[in-house]
Design a protein around this motif. Structure first.
Motif, PDB file in Angstrom:
ATOM      1  N   ILE A  28      -5.071   6.269   1.699  1.00  0.00           N
ATOM      2  CA  ILE A  28      -4.398   5.200   0.712  1.00  0.00           C
ATOM      3  C   ILE A  28      -4.422   6.000  -0.683  1.00  0.00           C
ATOM      4  N   PHE A  75      -2.571   0.751  -4.172  1.00  0.00           N
ATOM      5  CA  PHE A  75      -2.317  -0.596  -3.705  1.00  0.00           C
ATOM      6  C   PHE A  75      -2.072  -1.702  -4.716  1.00  0.00           C
ATOM      7  N   THR A 132       0.828  -1.136   0.118  1.00  0.00           N
ATOM      8  CA  THR A 132      -0.014   0.043   0.008  1.00  0.00           C
ATOM      9  C   THR A 132       1.019   1.404  -0.007  1.00  0.00           C
TER      10      THR A 132
END
Length: 164
Positions: free
Chosen positions: A41, A44, A34
């Motif tokens: 985030i 990923f 990630t």
């Protein structure tokens, strides 16, 4: 993440990905990388070891149809299978996708890494080619369907058909 990856999934598709994540985590060889920026985030990648016999769920039957049963088993079973690679639009062009891809495939057994992508996703196809991945299947001339790519260190790369 409302629109993960190059597919621009809607909320329902994002929820579907999240719903299958617990089963994915239990797959042999599961790995994830990630990237987080400012607590969010931004990308990923997930991968696992393809089991044998070669699976018959998801898009695997299309891969087997393109490669044939023998190559599907020999080239893909026991190899590192890239499942998802997603980068938020704001992080594209930064090299993040390259780093995530390398993070989940660098230790692939004997360099054996592979993935499926849609033939309609020209951006993804170009990305993988730029990074040394070899297209191992060629879908119908109308450009629909999935494409199998072998990673840059996969020993079967020289055995694939020449590019179209």
């Amino acid at each position: 993440m409302a629109a993960p990856g190059p597919w621009h999934e809607d909320e329902a598709q994002a929820r579907e990905f999240v719903s299958r994540l617990p089963a994915s985590v239990r797959r042999a060889g599961f790995t994830v990388a990630t990237a987080v920026r400012d607590g969010e985030i931004v990308g990923f990648a997930t991968a696992w070891t393809t089991p044998g016999p070669f699976p018959t769920d998801r898009c695997c039957p299309q891969a087997a149809a393109g490669l044939g049963n023998e190559h599907s088993t020999d080239w893909l079973c026991g190899a590192r299978e890239l499942d998802e690679l997603a980068v938020r639009p704001t992080a594209r062009g930064t090299g993040l996708a390259t780093r995530l891809l390398e993070a989940v495939t660098a230790d692939a057994p004997e360099g054996r890494a592979w993935l499926l992508t849609s033939a309609r996703n020209g951006r993804a196809m170009a990305f993988y080619r730029r990074h040394g991945w070899t297209q191992a299947t060629h879908p119908s001339p109308d450009g629909k369907g999935i494409v199998v790519f072998l990673g840059p260190r996969h020993p079967a790369r020289p055995l694939t058909p020449l590019p179209l």
